[in-house]
Structures are given as structure tokens and as C-alpha cells.
Design an enzyme around this catalytic site. Structure first.
Site, PDB file in Angstrom:
ATOM      1  N   GLU A 220       0.804  -1.228   0.000  1.00 48.18           N
ATOM      2  CA  GLU A 220       0.000   0.000   0.000  1.00 48.18           C
ATOM      3  C   GLU A 220       0.836   1.276   0.000  1.00 48.18           C
ATOM      4  O   GLU A 220       0.283   2.374   0.054  1.00 48.18           O
ATOM      5  CB  GLU A 220      -0.975   0.001   1.180  1.00 48.18           C
TER       6      GLU A 220
ATOM      7  N   SER B 210       2.967   5.454   7.713  1.00 43.37           N
ATOM      8  CA  SER B 210       3.460   6.800   8.011  1.00 43.37           C
ATOM      9  C   SER B 210       3.430   7.052   9.513  1.00 43.37           C
ATOM     10  O   SER B 210       4.366   7.611  10.086  1.00 43.37           O
ATOM     11  CB  SER B 210       2.614   7.859   7.286  1.00 43.37           C
TER      12      SER B 210
ATOM     13  N   LEU C 149       3.367   4.205   1.500  1.00 39.12           N
ATOM     14  CA  LEU C 149       3.378   4.852   2.816  1.00 39.12           C
ATOM     15  C   LEU C 149       2.089   5.634   3.026  1.00 39.12           C
ATOM     16  O   LEU C 149       2.056   6.853   2.968  1.00 39.12           O
ATOM     17  CB  LEU C 149       4.594   5.777   2.965  1.00 39.12           C
ATOM     18  N   HIS C 150       1.013   4.907   3.272  1.00 42.76           N
ATOM     19  CA  HIS C 150      -0.271   5.561   3.578  1.00 42.76           C
ATOM     20  C   HIS C 150      -0.314   5.809   5.083  1.00 42.76           C
ATOM     21  O   HIS C 150       0.715   5.848   5.753  1.00 42.76           O
ATOM     22  CB  HIS C 150      -1.443   4.713   3.073  1.00 42.76           C
ATOM     23  N   ALA C 151      -1.479   5.966   5.662  1.00 42.39           N
ATOM     24  CA  ALA C 151      -1.629   6.395   7.059  1.00 42.39           C
ATOM     25  C   ALA C 151      -0.934   5.500   8.085  1.00 42.39           C
ATOM     26  O   ALA C 151      -0.178   5.991   8.923  1.00 42.39           O
ATOM     27  CB  ALA C 151      -3.111   6.526   7.401  1.00 42.39           C
TER      28      ALA C 151
END
Length: 89
Positions: free
Chosen positions: A11, A18, A13-15
Site C-alpha cells: 500500500e 506513516s 506509505l499511507h496512514a
């Protein structure tokens, strides 16, 4: 000091990834930057990291400057590898 990483998580570096990185570096006193596609952001800023829209296969540079920079980069490396976010490039 700096290290280069290739992001391998499906995916990017999404939420969640991060947040893992920001949480890992926040306790350190050193300044830390994440550079992607020529743009640098403070790695202690969740919004800055997410705004980069870093996708799978991207190469990022994480640089740190200050009294605990070496320890900070070690922690970042540990988090990226142990959480399956990426690998050293």
C-alpha cells in the site's frame, strides 16, 4: 547522515506506515527529513509524509542531523524492515 530505502509494502506509505515512522522518530532530538522525488518533508510530520503519496517501489532518502542522528536512523531502519515497509536500497 542518511540512508536510502525502497518501499515494498503493497500500500506504499499511507496512514498506518506513516504513523509508524513518525512515532518512531518523534522522541529523538535530531532533525529528520524524508526526501522523495526531490521534495523533502519533516519525518516528524504525519501530514507531510502522507502528502508525498509514496507508492510501492518508490525509493526514499531519510536524513538526520543532530546529537542522536545515528540512533534515529537505526530506529528508522528497524521499523522499516521489521514492519515490512521496505528494505535498504
Amino acid at each position: 547522515m542518511e540512508k536510502i530505502f525502497k518501499i515494498t509494502t503493497s500500500e506504499g506509505l499511507h496512514a498506518r506506515p506513516s504513523t509508524l515512522l513518525v512515532s518512531a522518530v518523534t522522541p529523538f532530538n535530531s532533525q529528520v527529513q524524508l526526501t522523495y522525488n526531490g521534495k523533502s518533508v519533516n519525518l516528524k510530520s504525519i501530514m507531510g509524509v502522507m502528502a508525498q503519496s509514496i507508492t510501492t517501489g518508490s525509493v526514499v532518502t531519510i536524513s538526520a542531523e543532530g546529537e542522536d542522528a545515528e540512533e534515529l536512523l537505526s530506529k528508522v531502519t528497524e521499523v522499516i524492515i521489521s514492519k515490512g515497509l521496505g528494505e535498504e536500497a
